[in-house]
Design a protein around this motif. Structure first.
Motif, mmCIF file in Angstrom:
data_model
loop_
_atom_site.group_PDB
_atom_site.id
_atom_site.type_symbol
_atom_site.label_atom_id
_atom_site.label_comp_id
_atom_site.label_asym_id
_atom_site.label_seq_id
_atom_site.Cartn_x
_atom_site.Cartn_y
_atom_site.Cartn_z
ATOM 1 N N ARG A 281 -4.889 -3.379 5.518
ATOM 2 C CA ARG A 281 -3.884 -2.610 4.769
ATOM 3 C C ARG A 281 -4.554 -1.823 3.650
ATOM 4 O O ARG A 281 -5.411 -2.363 2.924
ATOM 5 N N ALA A 282 -4.142 -0.564 3.489
ATOM 6 C CA ALA A 282 -4.744 0.321 2.478
ATOM 7 C C ALA A 282 -4.596 -0.275 1.080
ATOM 8 O O ALA A 282 -5.513 -0.178 0.253
ATOM 9 N N SER A 283 -3.437 -0.924 0.832
ATOM 10 C CA SER A 283 -3.210 -1.473 -0.510
ATOM 11 C C SER A 283 -4.218 -2.590 -0.801
ATOM 12 O O SER A 283 -4.710 -2.730 -1.921
ATOM 13 N N VAL A 284 -4.541 -3.372 0.222
ATOM 14 C CA VAL A 284 -5.497 -4.471 0.035
ATOM 15 C C VAL A 284 -6.905 -3.896 -0.159
ATOM 16 O O VAL A 284 -7.667 -4.355 -1.018
ATOM 17 N N ARG A 285 -7.224 -2.874 0.619
ATOM 18 C CA ARG A 285 -8.547 -2.254 0.471
ATOM 19 C C ARG A 285 -8.701 -1.674 -0.933
ATOM 20 O O ARG A 285 -9.737 -1.833 -1.573
ATOM 21 N N ALA A 286 -7.645 -1.021 -1.400
ATOM 22 C CA ALA A 286 -7.727 -0.396 -2.727
ATOM 23 C C ALA A 286 -7.915 -1.473 -3.800
ATOM 24 O O ALA A 286 -8.730 -1.343 -4.715
ATOM 25 N N TRP A 287 -7.191 -2.567 -3.649
ATOM 26 C CA TRP A 287 -7.300 -3.688 -4.609
ATOM 27 C C TRP A 287 -8.708 -4.288 -4.580
ATOM 28 O O TRP A 287 -9.345 -4.485 -5.614
ATOM 29 N N PHE A 288 -9.214 -4.539 -3.364
ATOM 30 C CA PHE A 288 -10.545 -5.136 -3.249
ATOM 31 C C PHE A 288 -11.604 -4.179 -3.799
ATOM 32 O O PHE A 288 -12.512 -4.577 -4.528
ATOM 33 N N GLY A 289 -11.460 -2.904 -3.475
ATOM 34 C CA GLY A 289 -12.417 -1.892 -3.959
ATOM 35 C C GLY A 289 -12.458 -1.848 -5.478
ATOM 36 O O GLY A 289 -13.531 -1.708 -6.079
ATOM 37 N N ARG A 290 -11.292 -1.999 -6.086
ATOM 38 C CA ARG A 290 -11.236 -1.964 -7.561
ATOM 39 C C ARG A 290 -12.003 -3.125 -8.191
ATOM 40 O O ARG A 290 -12.458 -3.033 -9.325
ATOM 41 N N GLN A 291 -12.146 -4.217 -7.456
ATOM 42 C CA GLN A 291 -12.844 -5.387 -8.018
ATOM 43 C C GLN A 291 -14.314 -5.080 -8.339
ATOM 44 O O GLN A 291 -14.936 -5.742 -9.159
ATOM 45 N N TYR A 292 -14.871 -4.061 -7.680
ATOM 46 C CA TYR A 292 -16.287 -3.737 -7.922
ATOM 47 C C TYR A 292 -16.512 -3.221 -9.341
ATOM 48 O O TYR A 292 -17.640 -3.098 -9.790
ATOM 49 N N ARG A 369 -15.427 -0.332 4.155
ATOM 50 C CA ARG A 369 -14.588 0.804 3.786
ATOM 51 C C ARG A 369 -13.906 0.558 2.436
ATOM 52 O O ARG A 369 -13.877 1.448 1.570
ATOM 53 N N ALA A 370 -13.386 -0.658 2.260
ATOM 54 C CA ALA A 370 -12.718 -1.003 0.997
ATOM 55 C C ALA A 370 -13.697 -0.862 -0.166
ATOM 56 O O ALA A 370 -13.381 -0.255 -1.199
ATOM 57 N N SER A 371 -14.899 -1.397 0.008
ATOM 58 C CA SER A 371 -15.896 -1.345 -1.074
ATOM 59 C C SER A 371 -16.256 0.092 -1.379
ATOM 60 O O SER A 371 -16.348 0.503 -2.535
ATOM 61 N N SER A 372 -16.489 0.850 -0.325
ATOM 62 C CA SER A 372 -16.948 2.219 -0.493
ATOM 63 C C SER A 372 -15.868 3.087 -1.145
ATOM 64 O O SER A 372 -16.149 3.876 -2.064
#
Ligand code: GLC
Length: 655
Positions: A281-292, A369-372
């Motif tokens: 899910r895009a929302s989960v990817r965005a959340w995980f990506g923000r953790q960086y 993808r989420a991280s990037s």
């Protein structure tokens, strides 16, 4: 020409980004079964089958069975059908020439003539499939068309092409400092140090152990003053623990994968019980990506993502209900935890609930993808990112490394075979654990391995906890190691330029000889010599105790011997030749009419490298060099500069 054929209702992957016309009648293959969807084609006696990215065996995949099912297994034996990535492209080259990409996120079995009857069969376990059929003039043409539809490769910064030192077990800031000190003392160039799970607080993502790294921001800054980068590992699973902020946010927002009953799925990985973010899910990817942001706020700009097949050590349920490892040894079910993958669920964007098993091979790539996507928001410059697990499409977001290999000559050879196969599937930024991960390396193997990874985009020395120390300065005559790593840095004006040009043109960087030279039987069978970019051919020594090797030149070339100080050039005729290659030297070849820009001196790291101060080796007159500041996101072919060589001199004459 590329045509797509749709079977059933395919689950969307993120592999293909271009519109491809739909066809009616699939050529080359016959569909021999609907359930499971199975296709067959008859190979000609001498047909070569290329592709399949990260799989065992040679560049020609013929003769074996392979299973696309991302899996964490450190025993990279000949019998291992699955690795960490699934790259479902095959290219048949021979009496007929075509490629086929089986775009399906679950298990696919490729039997590439394992029975010897010439039958290539592809069995896709899930009913939905998009099959892309590529027709072209030759194998290289087919691959280039394929690269054209899957989108542009990840573009790392210049420093990511430097030498990286890693080890599972560097416990403290002090220990990493000592590793840096010894590289500097022995004048071995180095650009980055990887931090394995030891840096974390009890192996929990987005934490730092305060005793081991009391002030990571300060340490990162100190390293940067010396031109060095730190590269922390990030694992897929989030530790189940009240008080763990990321866990709590994930639970609150329903960001984790669930089990059959609908509660969050738990699996044991390094930190103990974890939940897996539902990257679909895009929302989960965005959340995980923000953790960086946790890391980028400390000045970090390089990361490696791991355990994202996802790797599962055990689940409570299986532990109590199953006999362990029953599936082992069964060629049809070569992986443990199949039942676990069937038992945990993703919620797709459209609300559909699917088991991980149905979409298994996408998980690691979607983590990349989420991280990037997160790092793109957080950083205004390019960053290093590489992952263990992948699916085609993930190459747009990061690189990959080929996982837990071993310190054996066979694995060194496998590194050579992997590179062109991965390039065919879009993964230009890749490399193996130089020196080998499992087991103990030795001086000779590490030197020969460095002579290979000096040419692979990711050049990282990494090894496992409990193995012998593998840093170059630990071995007799560190100058010999300095020679090989210096070669890498002297070649960087070329290697960086060729990487960027290949990525921007959606082309391959590392190719089999038969992709560029007339495909005589001899050339087609060569698997231990590779082309790197437009000018270079390598012919590494891959055997223990060998003082040299036989090289086949498909055309006259300039033979270059790097002896640690100079590039000694000599013209060489086409045909076979025997070369001696001492452990501290490298012999490589420049194709006729091409040029190779090399740095005039060896820097301590890429921060000191001047991409414009180059010497031009080779017999050509012009070279188009990609140059930028090494960080900019503004990467276009307009950054290329034409270098001209005055005949008889080794210097560029102006631009
Ligand atoms: C996995 C990785 C390896 C890493 C280890 C500990 O085995 O593949 O590179 O060192 O986990 O994090």
């Amino acid at each position: 020409m590329i045509t797509q054929y749709t079977y059933g209702t395919p689950i969307e992957t993120f592999a293909v980004v271009s519109d491809v016309p739909e066809g009616n009648q699939l050529p080359y293959f016959s569909q021999v079964s609907d359930s499971p969807l199975t296709f067959q084609t008859q190979l000609g006696t001498n047909d070569i089958v290329y592709g399949l990215g990260e799989t065992m065996h040679g560049i020609n995949k013929r003769g074996y069975r392979y299973i696309s099912f991302n899996y964490d297994d450190p025993c990279h034996t000949d019998e291992m059908p699955s690795m960490y990535g699934s790259h479902n492209l095959i290219v048949v080259d021979g009496s007929t020439v075509f490629g086929a990409f089986f775009d399906t996120p679950s298990r696919v079995v490729f039997d590439v003539d394992s029975t010897g009857d010439g039958i290539l069969s592809v069995c896709c376990e899930q009913p939905g499939l998009r099959l892309y059929l590529i027709e072209g003039t030759d194998a290289y043409d087919v691959v280039r068309q394929f690269l054209g539809i899957i989108g542009r490769s990840f573009l790392p910064p210049l420093w990511a092409f430097g030498y990286g030192q890693s080890r599972w077990g560097y416990k403290t800031e002090k220990e990493i400092g000592r590793v840096v000190y010894h590289h500097q003392k022995e004048e071995i160039p180095i650009d980055y140090l990887c931090m394995d799970i030891d840096y974390m607080d009890r192996y929990i993502d987005f934490t730092v152990n305060p005793k081991r790294f009391p002030d990571l921001a300060r340490f990162t800054a100190e390293m940067r003053e010396q031109g060095l980068h730190l590269v922390p590992i990030v694992d897929a699973g989030i530790k189940v623990e009240p008080g763990n902020r990321v866990y709590e946010e994930g639970v609150q927002n329903h960001y984790f994968c669930t089990n059959r009953e609908g509660t969050n799925f738990q699996a044991a990985v390094w930190p103990g019980m974890t939940h897996f973010p539902d990257f679909f899910r895009a929302s989960v990817r965005a959340w995980f990506g923000r953790q960086y942001k946790f890391y980028t706020d400390m000045g970090l700009d390089g990361f490696w993502n791991d355990m994202n097949e996802p790797a599962i050590f055990f689940t409570e349920y299986r532990k109590q209900n199953d006999k362990p490892d029953l599936a082992r040894g069964d060629p049809e079910q070569p992986t443990r935890h199949i039942a676990d993958f069937k038992d945990f669920f993703h919620c797709l964007e459209d609300g559909a609930r699917v088991s991980n098993y149905q979409v298994h091979n996408l998980y690691g790539g979607l983590m990349t993808r989420a991280s990037s996507e997160g790092l793109d928001q957080l950083l205004d410059k390019r960053y290093l990112l590489f992952s263990r697990s992948s699916y085609i499409g993930a190459h747009r977001y990061g690189g990959i490394w080929t996982g837990d290999n071993a310190s054996t000559w066979k694995m060194l050879r496998q590194n050579v075979y992997h590179m062109p196969s991965l390039n065919m599937c879009g993964f230009l930024f890749s490399g193996a654990d130089t020196g080998g991960f499992n087991g103990n390396t030795n001086r000779e193997l590490l030197l020969r391995w460095l002579a290979v990874s000096a040419f692979t985009p990711l050049m990282r020395n990494h090894t496992s906890l409990g193995t012998r120390k593998q840093e170059c300065y630990r071995f007799k005559t560190p100058a010999d190691f300095r020679s090989l790593i210096s070669l890498r840095y002297r070649l960087l004006p070329y290697l960086y330029s060729e990487y960027m040009k290949a990525a921007l043109r959606q082309d391959m960087l590392i190719r089999p000889l038969a992709f560029d030279f007339p495909r005589t039987e001899r050339v087609r069978l060569i698997e231990d010599q590779l082309l790197i970019g437009e000018s270079l051919m390598i012919a590494p020594v891959l055997e223990k105790g060998a003082e040299g090797r036989t090289v086949f030149l498909p055309a006259p070339m300039t033979e270059v011997r790097w002896n640690g100080v100079d590039f000694l050039c000599e013209e060489a005729e086409a045909g076979e030749r025997l070369i001696s290659v001492p452990l501290n030297e490298v012999v490589f070849y420049i194709r006729k009419g091409t040029l190779l820009p090399v740095a005039r001196c060896t820097p301590n790291n890429t921060a000191e490298l001047d991409l414009t101060d180059v010497e031009l080796l080779g017999t050509g007159t012009k070279y188009c060099q990609y140059r930028d500041d090494g960080y900019t996101k503004d990467c276009t072919l307009e950054n290329c500069v034409n270098l001209k060589k005055e005949s008889g001199t080794g210097s560029p004459m102006g631009e």
